[in-house]
Design an enzyme around this catalytic site. Structure first.
Site, mmCIF file in Angstrom:
data_model
loop_
_atom_site.group_PDB
_atom_site.id
_atom_site.type_symbol
_atom_site.label_atom_id
_atom_site.label_comp_id
_atom_site.label_asym_id
_atom_site.label_seq_id
_atom_site.Cartn_x
_atom_site.Cartn_y
_atom_site.Cartn_z
ATOM 1 N NE ARG A 146 -0.468 -0.381 4.964
ATOM 2 C CZ ARG A 146 -1.008 -0.421 6.161
ATOM 3 N NH1 ARG A 146 -2.296 -0.181 6.315
ATOM 4 N NH2 ARG A 146 -0.289 -0.700 7.225
ATOM 5 C CG ASN A 184 -4.436 4.461 7.119
ATOM 6 O OD1 ASN A 184 -5.323 4.527 7.973
ATOM 7 N ND2 ASN A 184 -3.323 3.783 7.310
ATOM 8 C CD GLU A 185 -0.533 4.865 10.393
ATOM 9 O OE1 GLU A 185 0.260 4.139 9.783
ATOM 10 O OE2 GLU A 185 -0.802 4.711 11.599
ATOM 11 C CD GLU A 335 -4.958 2.891 12.413
ATOM 12 O OE1 GLU A 335 -3.925 2.253 12.712
ATOM 13 O OE2 GLU A 335 -5.263 3.179 11.242
ATOM 14 C CD1 TRP A 343 2.673 -2.812 13.029
ATOM 15 C CD2 TRP A 343 4.393 -1.818 14.046
ATOM 16 N NE1 TRP A 343 2.159 -1.854 13.879
ATOM 17 C CE2 TRP A 343 3.194 -1.227 14.520
ATOM 18 C CE3 TRP A 343 5.610 -1.349 14.555
ATOM 19 C CZ2 TRP A 343 3.171 -0.208 15.460
ATOM 20 C CZ3 TRP A 343 5.581 -0.330 15.501
ATOM 21 C CH2 TRP A 343 4.370 0.222 15.935
ATOM 22 C CE1 TYR A 385 1.628 -15.675 14.071
ATOM 23 C CE2 TYR A 385 1.919 -15.115 11.741
ATOM 24 C CZ TYR A 385 1.968 -16.050 12.773
ATOM 25 O OH TYR A 385 2.337 -17.340 12.514
ATOM 26 C CG HIS A 386 -2.153 -5.823 14.312
ATOM 27 N ND1 HIS A 386 -3.000 -5.309 15.285
ATOM 28 C CD2 HIS A 386 -1.242 -4.865 14.076
ATOM 29 C CE1 HIS A 386 -2.601 -4.084 15.601
ATOM 30 N NE2 HIS A 386 -1.527 -3.781 14.883
HETATM 31 C C1 GLA Z 1 -1.206 1.481 11.052
HETATM 32 C C2 GLA Z 1 -2.211 1.468 9.917
HETATM 33 C C3 GLA Z 1 -3.224 0.376 10.035
HETATM 34 C C4 GLA Z 1 -2.579 -0.908 10.507
HETATM 35 C C5 GLA Z 1 -1.866 -0.661 11.804
HETATM 36 C C6 GLA Z 1 -1.238 -1.907 12.399
HETATM 37 O O1 GLA Z 1 -1.624 2.240 12.109
HETATM 38 O O2 GLA Z 1 -2.883 2.694 9.809
HETATM 39 O O3 GLA Z 1 -3.814 0.180 8.769
HETATM 40 O O4 GLA Z 1 -1.670 -1.337 9.541
HETATM 41 O O5 GLA Z 1 -0.831 0.255 11.578
HETATM 42 O O6 GLA Z 1 -0.591 -1.628 13.606
#
Ligand code: GLA
Ligand code: GLA
Length: 704
Positions: A146, A184-185, A335, A343, A385-386
């Site tokens: 992504r 996103n981020e 989040e 990660w 695994y999250h």
């Molecule tokens: C980031 C992303 C999420 C996800 C989380 C996992 O915050 O915005 O989509 O990948 O990490 O920790």
């Protein structure tokens, strides 16, 4: 039921406590889109990231019922679902989103819609490979993973605009959609031809002529003199610091315009009550978060912590305060981790109780929503695994129960905390220009600008308890004490504001390396602290990187400096030497390490070294005393965090015990428990990792 007399006695005590809390109350008027509270939704929102596109619709109700049972009232959806929303170019399918939102609403769950631009569909990047980002060494990304798009690509922006507009037209008046998350981020800048051309245009607009740029960048150095803007390399490393700083500013402006491109698509089609935000990442310095937030209605950030059973709660406290500082009002945690992530090298889970501890810390610092990533383990993908609340099988995992408790507590405390926010008398300045400038040329490998900011923040948090973290451009007049840890880049305008702040009675503390650089990351024409040297009545004679500790002593006691030490000179009879170095490299021996000068009712202090925690603790106590700042709840154990949110009518104290052992806290005055039953008390006991929420106002008054 207390008699009338004792009610008024309690009310008096509450008033006393308000005084003891010593907090300024400021009132901010907000438009609907700027507010963090929405009609119909509870004031404190528990939420989760939900990906309905990954599951058969027949399973949705089952998930939503489990959410409802956990008091989840918010889902964020859609932010990676572009290929489901626009399966072919210009062909849209939003029926499933209509149904997902309606299904959530049936379970009293409101929705934040994510625009899906962090994950372009394969048809897009295949047909238009020029939308893919290019790395600094010139390699174009492939499709996959992504964030593979170029943030500057004109063509990509057209697609991003169109999908955002289509979504806005469809959902802009949907009563269950409360807001929008853009992309996103934001993270990866791009060095593609579009980005390069835009950087050149940006420079041209800023400097007007190439001669002006040559002058300000001092390009006579290493034959860098440019004949035209097109010659200027596009780099993020190994370049003239003036170029590097401008590249960062360009990147910040480009993320802002990337946001505006989607905001312009969304805003005309949506109710004003729907906010627009994006989710940012703590200390991440890829862009200036203040610049990007100019375009956004509220701040929202993703709160992930280092791996381990506990977390560095002071670091996390500072990151919440940072997020609150972006718009200088309450924010959302868009989040956070339900125990562990996937990660780190080894993804240790937070121990039992710490997920709840983190949730309440967020609220204590001014979050109005805490949202877990993610609701349910995806059936496949990079993040199998999250941590989640629910397994791929659709049944709760153990942490679900702890989060359910948080949800029940949010429901209970919502009315008390509605409309409240932290009010700080102390501000720490976070300045991206300075952080970047130091990182371009650290000179001492251990001089991390964030670590240095936190060295100053840590004792302030412990002793003042309510602390703002704000940009150098924020209004400062409401603060009694302003600490600028390493304000390396100091523009004339900023210096003038700081000078005025001190002259109007403010107390200013500058950390090492402050006032060294001008707006172009060039050296100031005066020694540090540059334009503030005359106010200080002192200056830096020389700076030294350290590879071993140097003794430091003075009225604040004895200690040491590591990493960095500046040899200071007092140049005015009114300038006092607060600390001196002991024997070290000869140059520093017996030289001033900290200078301070009273200016009317205010003062300016310059700390020339990276001091140990003990010395910084004691100096901080003296600064707070001088500025007349007092802890709302003094004398608490070191691992108990005190957070205070208030409004004109009352104060709410949130105590979070970050220790694995029980703790007791004595309040300056009686308060009423919010989560537990019982009457007012000034003695509080906290379970290991326990949370206590206390109201200065008695419950009956709260219900009126
Ligand atoms: C980031 C992303 C999420 C996800 C989380 C996992 O915050 O915005 O989509 O990948 O990490 O920790
Ligand atoms: C080398 C180079 C000089 C200068 C110094 C700095 O000697 O020749 O131009 O960069 O290093 O130490």
């Amino acid at each position: 039921m207390p008699c009338l007399q004792s009610i008024s006695a309690l009310t008096r005590r509450a008033a006393l406590l308000l005084g003891a809390l010593g907090l300024m109350l400021t009132f901010v008027t907000t438009t609907h889109a700027q507010a963090t509270r929405y009609a119909g939704a509870p004031p404190l929102l528990l939420g989760a990231a939900w990906y309905p596109e990954q599951w058969p619709e027949a399973q949705w109700d089952h998930d939503l019922a489990l959410m409802q049972a956990a008091h989840v009232h918010l889902v964020r959806i859609g932010e990676f679902a572009w290929s489901r929303m626009e399966p072919r170019e210009g062909v849209y399918d939003f029926g499933w989103l209509d149904r997902a939102i309606a299904a959530a609403a049936r379970h009293h769950i409101v929705v934040v819609l994510g625009t899906p631009t962090a994950a372009p569909p394969a048809w897009l990047t295949q047909k238009y490979p020029d939308t893919l980002r290019v790395s600094e060494d010139g390699v174009r990304d492939e499709h996959g993973n992504r964030q593979q798009f170029s943030f500057a690509s004109t063509r990509y922006r057209r697609f991003a605009h169109d999908i955002a507009e289509q979504m806005a037209k469809r959902f802009g008046h949907n009563p269950d959609v409360v807001g929008w998350q853009l992309d996103n981020e934001y993270a990866a800048d791009s060095f593609d031809p579009d980005a390069k051309a835009q950087f050149h245009a940006w420079l041209q607009h800023k400097y007007g002529s190439i001669e002006a740029l040559n002058h300000r960048w001092a390009t006579a150095y290493w034959s860098q003199t440019y004949d035209n803007f097109e010659q200027i390399p596009v780099r993020a490393d190994h370049e003239n610091p003036a170029l590097l700083l401008d590249w960062k500013r360009f990147v910040s402006d480009t993320w802002r315009s990337y946001s505006l491109n989607q905001i312009d698509a969304i805003r005309p089609h949506v109710d004003p009550r729907q906010f627009i935000t994006t989710n940012t990442m703590g200390w991440f310095d890829g862009f200036d978060a203040y610049t990007v937030h100019q375009a956004l209605d509220i701040a929202a950030w993703d709160d992930y912590v280092d791996t381990g059973e506990d977390y560095d709660w002071v670091d996390n406290a500072a990151r919440h305060d940072l997020a609150r500082g972006y718009k200088r009002r309450n924010f959302w945690v868009m989040e956070t981790q339900p125990g562990f992530v996937n990660w780190h090298a080894t993804n240790v889970t937070l121990r039992k109780g710490v997920v709840r501890d983190m949730a309440w810390q967020a609220i204590g610092h001014g979050a109005d929503a805490v949202e877990y990533w993610q609701w349910r383990a995806a059936p496949n993908g990079q993040e199998e695994y999250h941590g989640t609340l629910v397994g791929a099988d659709g049944t709760p995992v153990p942490v679900y129960g702890e989060i359910q408790q948080v949800g029940a507590e949010f429901a209970k405390a919502g009315a008390v905390l509605a409309g409240t926010t932290p009010h700080a008398e102390v501000a720490v300045i976070n300045d991206f220009d300075s952080r970047w400038a130091i990182d371009f040329q650290r000179h001492a490998a251990n001089f991390g600008p964030v670590a240095e900011l936190k060295a100053f923040y840590r004792p302030l948090r412990a002793q003042a308890q309510v602390v703002d973290v704000v940009s150098a451009h924020a209004p400062l007049d409401g603060y009694k004490l302003v600490v600028a840890p390493a304000l390396n880049v100091l523009t004339d305008a900023e210096a003038a504001r700081l000078k005025a702040y001190v002259e109007h009675g403010g107390h200013l503390v500058l950390g090492p390396r402050s006032g060294m650089k001008n707006a172009d990351d060039g050296l100031q024409p005066q020694r540090q602290p540059g334009p503030l040297a005359s106010v200080l009545g002192g200056r830096v004679a020389q700076f030294y990187a350290l590879d071993k500790a140097v003794p430091v002593a003075g009225e604040a006691g004895q200690g040491s400096a590591t990493t960095w030490a500046e040899q200071l000179q007092a140049q005015s009879p009114q300038t006092q030497v607060v600390l001196r170095y002991g024997k070290s490299n000869g140059w520093l021996d017996d030289q001033p390490a900290v200078l301070s000068r009273r200016v009317g009712k205010g003062s300016i202090t310059y700390v020339g070294a990276w001091l140990d925690d003990g010395l910084l603790d004691r100096l901080t106590a003296s600064w707070l005393q001088q500025a007349d700042v007092h802890a709302p709840v003094p004398g608490v154990p070191a691992d108990v965090e005190v957070c205070v949110r208030g409004d004109a009518r009352h104060q709410v104290v949130i105590l979070v015990n970050h220790a694995a052992a029980a703790r007791r806290v004595q309040l300056p005055s009686s308060m009423w428990p919010v989560l537990a039953e019982g009457g007012a008390s000034s003695e509080v006991s906290l379970m290991p990792y326990g949370v206590v929420v206390l109201d200065s106002r008695e419950p009956a008054a709260a219900n009126r």
